[in-house]
Design a protein around this motif. Structure first.
Motif, PDB file in Angstrom:
ATOM      1  N   GLY A  47       0.831  -1.140  -0.031  1.00  0.00           N
ATOM      2  CA  GLY A  47      -0.088   0.061   0.020  1.00  0.00           C
ATOM      3  C   GLY A  47       0.974   1.299  -0.012  1.00  0.00           C
ATOM      4  N   ASP A  48       0.449   2.268  -0.449  1.00  0.00           N
ATOM      5  CA  ASP A  48       1.111   3.738  -0.366  1.00  0.00           C
ATOM      6  C   ASP A  48      -0.039   4.714  -0.111  1.00  0.00           C
ATOM      7  N   SER A  49      -0.113   4.958   1.406  1.00  0.00           N
ATOM      8  CA  SER A  49      -1.033   6.043   1.636  1.00  0.00           C
ATOM      9  C   SER A  49      -0.516   6.570   2.999  1.00  0.00           C
ATOM     10  N   PRO A  50      -0.513   7.761   3.399  1.00  0.00           N
ATOM     11  CA  PRO A  50      -0.123   8.451   4.807  1.00  0.00           C
ATOM     12  C   PRO A  50      -0.514   7.513   5.894  1.00  0.00           C
ATOM     13  N   PRO A  51      -1.867   7.048   6.147  1.00  0.00           N
ATOM     14  CA  PRO A  51      -1.921   6.286   7.196  1.00  0.00           C
ATOM     15  C   PRO A  51      -1.355   5.084   7.295  1.00  0.00           C
ATOM     16  N   LEU A  52      -1.001   4.303   6.171  1.00  0.00           N
ATOM     17  CA  LEU A  52      -0.498   3.037   6.090  1.00  0.00           C
ATOM     18  C   LEU A  52       0.993   3.314   6.385  1.00  0.00           C
ATOM     19  N   HIS A  53       1.830   4.235   6.016  1.00  0.00           N
ATOM     20  CA  HIS A  53       3.208   4.730   6.204  1.00  0.00           C
ATOM     21  C   HIS A  53       3.311   4.897   7.702  1.00  0.00           C
ATOM     22  N   GLU A  54       2.291   5.562   8.267  1.00  0.00           N
ATOM     23  CA  GLU A  54       2.224   5.795   9.787  1.00  0.00           C
ATOM     24  C   GLU A  54       2.276   4.474  10.522  1.00  0.00           C
ATOM     25  N   VAL A  55       1.562   3.340   9.989  1.00  0.00           N
ATOM     26  CA  VAL A  55       1.498   2.118  10.484  1.00  0.00           C
ATOM     27  C   VAL A  55       2.662   1.570  10.510  1.00  0.00           C
ATOM     28  N   LEU A  56       3.403   1.490   9.340  1.00  0.00           N
ATOM     29  CA  LEU A  56       4.739   0.943   9.118  1.00  0.00           C
ATOM     30  C   LEU A  56       5.862   1.435   9.881  1.00  0.00           C
ATOM     31  N   GLN A  61       9.226   0.872  14.955  1.00  0.00           N
ATOM     32  CA  GLN A  61       9.508   1.573  16.198  1.00  0.00           C
ATOM     33  C   GLN A  61       9.375   0.548  17.162  1.00  0.00           C
ATOM     34  N   VAL A  62       8.161  -0.089  17.371  1.00  0.00           N
ATOM     35  CA  VAL A  62       7.862  -1.045  18.439  1.00  0.00           C
ATOM     36  C   VAL A  62       8.640  -2.426  18.281  1.00  0.00           C
ATOM     37  N   ALA A  63       8.766  -2.775  17.011  1.00  0.00           N
ATOM     38  CA  ALA A  63       9.533  -4.150  17.053  1.00  0.00           C
ATOM     39  C   ALA A  63      10.608  -4.441  17.908  1.00  0.00           C
ATOM     40  N   ALA A  67       8.125  -4.849  24.604  1.00  0.00           N
ATOM     41  CA  ALA A  67       6.815  -4.652  24.941  1.00  0.00           C
ATOM     42  C   ALA A  67       5.664  -5.663  24.537  1.00  0.00           C
ATOM     43  N   ASN A  68       4.625  -5.728  25.412  1.00  0.00           N
ATOM     44  CA  ASN A  68       3.501  -6.363  24.704  1.00  0.00           C
ATOM     45  C   ASN A  68       2.867  -5.437  23.708  1.00  0.00           C
ATOM     46  N   VAL A  69       2.236  -6.073  22.741  1.00  0.00           N
ATOM     47  CA  VAL A  69       1.623  -5.263  21.507  1.00  0.00           C
ATOM     48  C   VAL A  69       0.139  -5.459  21.594  1.00  0.00           C
ATOM     49  N   LEU A  70      -0.830  -4.374  21.574  1.00  0.00           N
ATOM     50  CA  LEU A  70      -2.269  -4.441  21.450  1.00  0.00           C
ATOM     51  C   LEU A  70      -2.624  -3.951  19.799  1.00  0.00           C
ATOM     52  N   ILE A  71      -3.203  -4.694  18.783  1.00  0.00           N
ATOM     53  CA  ILE A  71      -3.249  -4.219  17.434  1.00  0.00           C
ATOM     54  C   ILE A  71      -4.824  -4.021  17.484  1.00  0.00           C
ATOM     55  N   GLU A  72      -5.542  -2.947  17.284  1.00  0.00           N
ATOM     56  CA  GLU A  72      -6.753  -2.911  17.328  1.00  0.00           C
ATOM     57  C   GLU A  72      -7.330  -2.471  15.643  1.00  0.00           C
ATOM     58  N   GLY A  73      -8.367  -3.059  15.271  1.00  0.00           N
ATOM     59  CA  GLY A  73      -8.909  -2.680  14.181  1.00  0.00           C
ATOM     60  C   GLY A  73     -10.131  -3.650  13.390  1.00  0.00           C
ATOM     61  N   GLU A  74     -10.614  -3.395  12.471  1.00  0.00           N
ATOM     62  CA  GLU A  74     -11.867  -4.008  12.144  1.00  0.00           C
ATOM     63  C   GLU A  74     -11.440  -5.409  11.374  1.00  0.00           C
ATOM     64  N   SER A  75     -12.200  -6.342  11.102  1.00  0.00           N
ATOM     65  CA  SER A  75     -11.862  -7.664  10.520  1.00  0.00           C
ATOM     66  C   SER A  75     -11.241  -7.141   9.085  1.00  0.00           C
ATOM     67  N   THR A  77      -8.326  -6.115   8.255  1.00  0.00           N
ATOM     68  CA  THR A  77      -7.298  -4.932   7.803  1.00  0.00           C
ATOM     69  C   THR A  77      -5.954  -5.278   8.075  1.00  0.00           C
ATOM     70  N   GLY A  78      -5.714  -6.696   8.280  1.00  0.00           N
ATOM     71  CA  GLY A  78      -4.514  -6.843   8.391  1.00  0.00           C
ATOM     72  C   GLY A  78      -3.546  -6.950   9.761  1.00  0.00           C
ATOM     73  N   LYS A  79      -4.490  -7.122  10.540  1.00  0.00           N
ATOM     74  CA  LYS A  79      -3.771  -7.303  12.125  1.00  0.00           C
ATOM     75  C   LYS A  79      -2.751  -8.411  12.160  1.00  0.00           C
ATOM     76  N   GLU A  80      -2.971  -9.534  11.728  1.00  0.00           N
ATOM     77  CA  GLU A  80      -2.042 -10.697  11.772  1.00  0.00           C
ATOM     78  C   GLU A  80      -0.812 -10.244  10.938  1.00  0.00           C
ATOM     79  N   LEU A  81      -1.054  -9.620   9.809  1.00  0.00           N
ATOM     80  CA  LEU A  81       0.114  -9.384   8.851  1.00  0.00           C
ATOM     81  C   LEU A  81       1.223  -8.515   9.898  1.00  0.00           C
ATOM     82  N   ALA A  82       0.455  -7.449  10.519  1.00  0.00           N
ATOM     83  CA  ALA A  82       1.104  -6.331  11.375  1.00  0.00           C
ATOM     84  C   ALA A  82       1.970  -7.132  12.484  1.00  0.00           C
ATOM     85  N   ALA A  83       1.198  -8.214  13.021  1.00  0.00           N
ATOM     86  CA  ALA A  83       1.953  -8.884  14.234  1.00  0.00           C
ATOM     87  C   ALA A  83       3.101  -9.745  13.720  1.00  0.00           C
TER      88      ALA A  83
END
Length: 208
Positions: A47-56, A61-63, A67-75, A77-83
Motif C-alpha cells: 500500500g501507499d498512503s499516509p495512514p499506512l506509512h504511519e502504521v509501518l 519503532q515498536v518491533a 513490550a507487549n503489543v495490542l493491535i486494534e482494527g476492523e476484521s 485490515t491486516g492485524k495478523e500481518l502487522a503482528a
C-alpha cells in the motif's frame, strides 16, 4: 593467532591486515542482514498512503522493544500481518511465531490451548499436551481476537504477563515459566469493554 620471537614484522603486518579484513566482512554481513530483515519484515504489507506509512513506522519503532503489543482494527485490515512484521523485525525473529485464534475455542479448550493440560485433566485428555506458551518460549505468541477471552482465563493470562511469567497446565500443579512476547489483536473496542465490565482492566493495561 600468535607470533614467536624473533618478531617477524612482515608476518605481523599480514596478520593484522587479515584481522581487519575479517572484521570488515563481518560488519558488511551484519549490515546486509539488517537490511534484509527490515525489507522482508514488511514484505507482505502493501500500500501507499499516509495512514499506512504511519502504521509501518510504528511497527518499525515498536518491533525492537520487548513490550507487549495490542493491535486494534476492523476484521480484514491486516492485524495478523502487522503482528508477523513486528515479530520478523524483533530480536526474537529466529524463534517461533505462534498463533492462537481465541474466538474459535470454548473457554475450556482455550485454556488448554494456551497453557496445555496433563493426562486425565478432563474427559478426552488421553495424554499430556504442551500449550502454546511453552511452544512459543523465546519467541512471540499472537492472540487473535483477544476480546473473546472469558474473565477466568484473563486472570490466568495476567499471571503470565506479569514479571513472574508463571502458569500451570490444566490439571497440573507444576509451576512453569515461559519467556514470551505477547501480541494481541481485536476488532472490538477493549477500552469500551473494560468500562462496561466485559473485559478486566488489569490484562487490558498489561496488553495496551
Amino acid at each position: 593467532d600468535f607470533v614467536t620471537k624473533p618478531l617477524n614484522l612482515d608476518k605481523v603486518e599480514l596478520l593484522i591486515a587479515r584481522a581487519v579484513q575479517s572484521r570488515k566482512l563481518e560488519q558488511e554481513n551484519r549490515a546486509l542482514r539488517e537490511q534484509v530483515d527490515e525489507r522482508y519484515g514488511l514484505e507482505n504489507i502493501w500500500g501507499d498512503s499516509p495512514p499506512l506509512h504511519e502504521v509501518l513506522e510504528t511497527i518499525k519503532q515498536v518491533a525492537p522493544s520487548s513490550a507487549n503489543v495490542l493491535i486494534e482494527g476492523e476484521s480484514g485490515t491486516g492485524k495478523e500481518l502487522a503482528a508477523h512484521a513486528i515479530h520478523n523485525l524483533s530480536r526474537r525473529n529466529k524463534s517461533k511465531f505462534v498463533v492462537v485464534h481465541c474466538a474459535a475455542l470454548s473457554s475450556q479448550l482455550l485454556e488448554s490451548e494456551l497453557f496445555g493440560h496433563e493426562k486425565g485433566a478432563f474427559t478426552g485428555a488421553h495424554e499430556r499436551r504442551i500449550g502454546r506458551f511453552e511452544q512459543a518460549n523465546g519467541g512471540t505468541l499472537f492472540l487473535d481476537e483477544v476480546g473473546e477471552i472469558d474473565p477466568s482465563t484473563q486472570v490466568k493470562l495476567l499471571r503470565v504477563m506479569s514479571e513472574e511469567r508463571a502458569f500451570e497446565r490444566v490439571g497440573g500443579n507444576q509451576t512453569l515459566r515461559a519467556d514470551v512476547r505477547l501480541i494481541a489483536a481485536t476488532n472490538k473496542n477493549l477500552e469500551q469493554l473494560v468500562r462496561e465490565g466485559k473485559f478486566r482492566d488489569d490484562p487490558y493495561f498489561r496488553l495496551h
